[in-house]
Design an enzyme around this catalytic site. Structure first.
Site, PDB file in Angstrom:
ATOM      1  N   ARG A 230       5.469 -11.714  38.229  1.00 51.37           N
ATOM      2  CA  ARG A 230       5.162 -10.294  38.022  1.00 51.37           C
ATOM      3  C   ARG A 230       6.087  -9.390  38.815  1.00 51.37           C
ATOM      4  O   ARG A 230       6.549  -8.352  38.319  1.00 51.37           O
ATOM      5  CB  ARG A 230       3.694 -10.022  38.375  1.00 51.37           C
ATOM      6  CG  ARG A 230       3.240  -8.569  38.255  1.00 51.37           C
ATOM      7  CD  ARG A 230       3.782  -7.836  37.048  1.00 51.37           C
ATOM      8  NE  ARG A 230       3.568  -8.523  35.794  1.00 51.37           N
ATOM      9  CZ  ARG A 230       4.250  -8.247  34.684  1.00 51.37           C
ATOM     10  NH1 ARG A 230       5.191  -7.325  34.682  1.00 51.37           N
ATOM     11  NH2 ARG A 230       3.992  -8.904  33.568  1.00 51.37           N
TER      12      ARG A 230
ATOM     13  N   LYS B 187      19.092  25.649  48.501  1.00 56.65           N
ATOM     14  CA  LYS B 187      18.166  25.998  47.430  1.00 56.65           C
ATOM     15  C   LYS B 187      17.548  27.380  47.674  1.00 56.65           C
ATOM     16  O   LYS B 187      17.816  28.013  48.694  1.00 56.65           O
ATOM     17  CB  LYS B 187      17.092  24.911  47.313  1.00 56.65           C
ATOM     18  CG  LYS B 187      17.672  23.548  46.919  1.00 56.65           C
ATOM     19  CD  LYS B 187      16.625  22.459  46.870  1.00 56.65           C
ATOM     20  CE  LYS B 187      15.645  22.646  45.731  1.00 56.65           C
ATOM     21  NZ  LYS B 187      16.299  22.468  44.403  1.00 56.65           N
TER      22      LYS B 187
ATOM     23  N   ASP C 172      20.280  26.868  37.900  1.00 54.53           N
ATOM     24  CA  ASP C 172      18.913  26.385  37.755  1.00 54.53           C
ATOM     25  C   ASP C 172      18.176  27.095  36.627  1.00 54.53           C
ATOM     26  O   ASP C 172      17.970  28.323  36.676  1.00 54.53           O
ATOM     27  CB  ASP C 172      18.161  26.578  39.069  1.00 54.53           C
ATOM     28  CG  ASP C 172      16.781  25.945  39.040  1.00 54.53           C
ATOM     29  OD1 ASP C 172      16.653  24.821  38.515  1.00 54.53           O
ATOM     30  OD2 ASP C 172      15.828  26.584  39.544  1.00 54.53           O
TER      31      ASP C 172
ATOM     32  N   LYS D 193      14.455  12.925  42.629  1.00 59.90           N
ATOM     33  CA  LYS D 193      13.088  12.736  42.123  1.00 59.90           C
ATOM     34  C   LYS D 193      12.883  11.270  41.764  1.00 59.90           C
ATOM     35  O   LYS D 193      12.773  10.892  40.594  1.00 59.90           O
ATOM     36  CB  LYS D 193      12.848  13.657  40.929  1.00 59.90           C
ATOM     37  CG  LYS D 193      12.891  15.133  41.306  1.00 59.90           C
ATOM     38  CD  LYS D 193      12.734  16.040  40.091  1.00 59.90           C
ATOM     39  CE  LYS D 193      12.808  17.506  40.493  1.00 59.90           C
ATOM     40  NZ  LYS D 193      12.712  18.423  39.319  1.00 59.90           N
TER      41      LYS D 193
END
Length: 293
Positions: free
Chosen positions: A114, A181, A232, A149
């Site tokens: 897994r 930013k 942006d 992200k």
């Protein structure tokens, strides 16, 4: 780790991540799955000496990624496990294609199954989605880039998966470039002051990028010659106007609201980079399975 874990290294598009980067991530994944008692189902059912061969196969078409992490997971469970890679990281596969075969003790393979498939499925999903975007703008001369992200703890693997899909990187972290930013600008007082302070603090090899929300802010930023300007959530009309205004003075990066349906139109505006958070935060896991041979 022994070299046999990569029998197709020469055909990889990228080298595997160093084990010093991979090991903490893979060990955490194994520990999460094994818990305090190990695989109690396999221990109860399978004789310790039972061996076999298995194939890792794609259940759907996509781009392979994550083999380095998956193979390391196998070796951490059992260093005698043998892998033969049929479709290396970066390869395109169809539904039913064998990605690699595994030979070893059944207990070991089932215990690692897994975790191995989780790495391959998750990272192949990112590589596959990235390739979809990259193919959509083929020949346009624009970079499709990932962002920060990413899944906590998985950034190195997910960024590599983007590269395997043909994409680039925005930043790997807060320390490899400056990105000013909107909240930085608000705290610093103005775009000119923020760029001045960044220039004074930056090392000679540090790139400085600033995010702007409109054409007026772009006009304020351009005289300060940042390494790049992030546009942006600009409309396509404003992106075209921004490219015309910048006149090649700096690299322009479009971000925000980019989808597979509009990415070609965004590329047509003439921007240099299109950054897409969805490459990592919204990629669907590629369906991968393990079949006994």
């Amino acid at each position: 780790m022994p070299p046999k874990k990569n029998t197709a290294a020469s055909s990889r598009l990228l080298p595997p991540l160093p084990d010093i980067v991979l090991e903490p991530i893979v060990k955490l994944a194994l520990a999460e799955d094994l818990g305090a008692a190990g695989d109690i189902t396999t221990d109860a059912l399978i004789d310790p000496e039972t061996g076999g061969r298995w194939a890792v196969r794609a259940r759907q078409a996509g781009v392979v990624a994550g083999l380095d992490a998956a193979i390391l997971a196998g070796f951490l469970i059992d260093p005698d496990m043998v892998f033969e890679i049929a479709a290396p990281d970066g390869a395109r596969v169809k539904a039913g294609d064998t990605i690699m075969t595994i030979e070893g003790y059944a207990r070991s393979v089932l215990m690692a199954e897994r975790t191995m498939l989780n790495f391959i499925g998750r990272l192949s999903g990112i590589a596959t989605l990235t390739r979809l975007y990259v193919d959509a703008v083929d020949g346009m001369g624009v970079i499709i880039a990932s962002t920060r992200k990413t899944t906590p703890g998985m950034r190195a693997l997910e960024k590599r998966a983007v590269k395997l899909g043909g994409g680039g990187a925005h930043r790997y972290g807060l320390d490899d470039a400056m990105l000013i930013k909107d909240n930085h600008i608000a705290a610093a007082g103005s775009i000119p002051l923020a760029l001045q302070r960044a220039r004074e603090a930056a090392a000679h090899l540090t790139c400085i990028e600033i995010e702007v929300d409109n054409l007026d802010q772009l006009k304020q930023a351009l005289p300060h010659a940042p390494s790049a300007i992030l546009l942006d959530n600009f409309t396509q009309a404003d992106l075209r106007a921004a490219v015309k205004m910048a006149k090649g003075q700096t690299m322009l990066e479009a971000s925000g609201g980019i989808t597979i349906e509009n990415v070609f139109a965004v590329a047509e505006t003439g921007v240099d980079v299109i950054s897409i958070g969805a490459l990592t935060h919204s990629a669907k896991t590629l369906d991968i399975g393990l079949d006994a041979l």
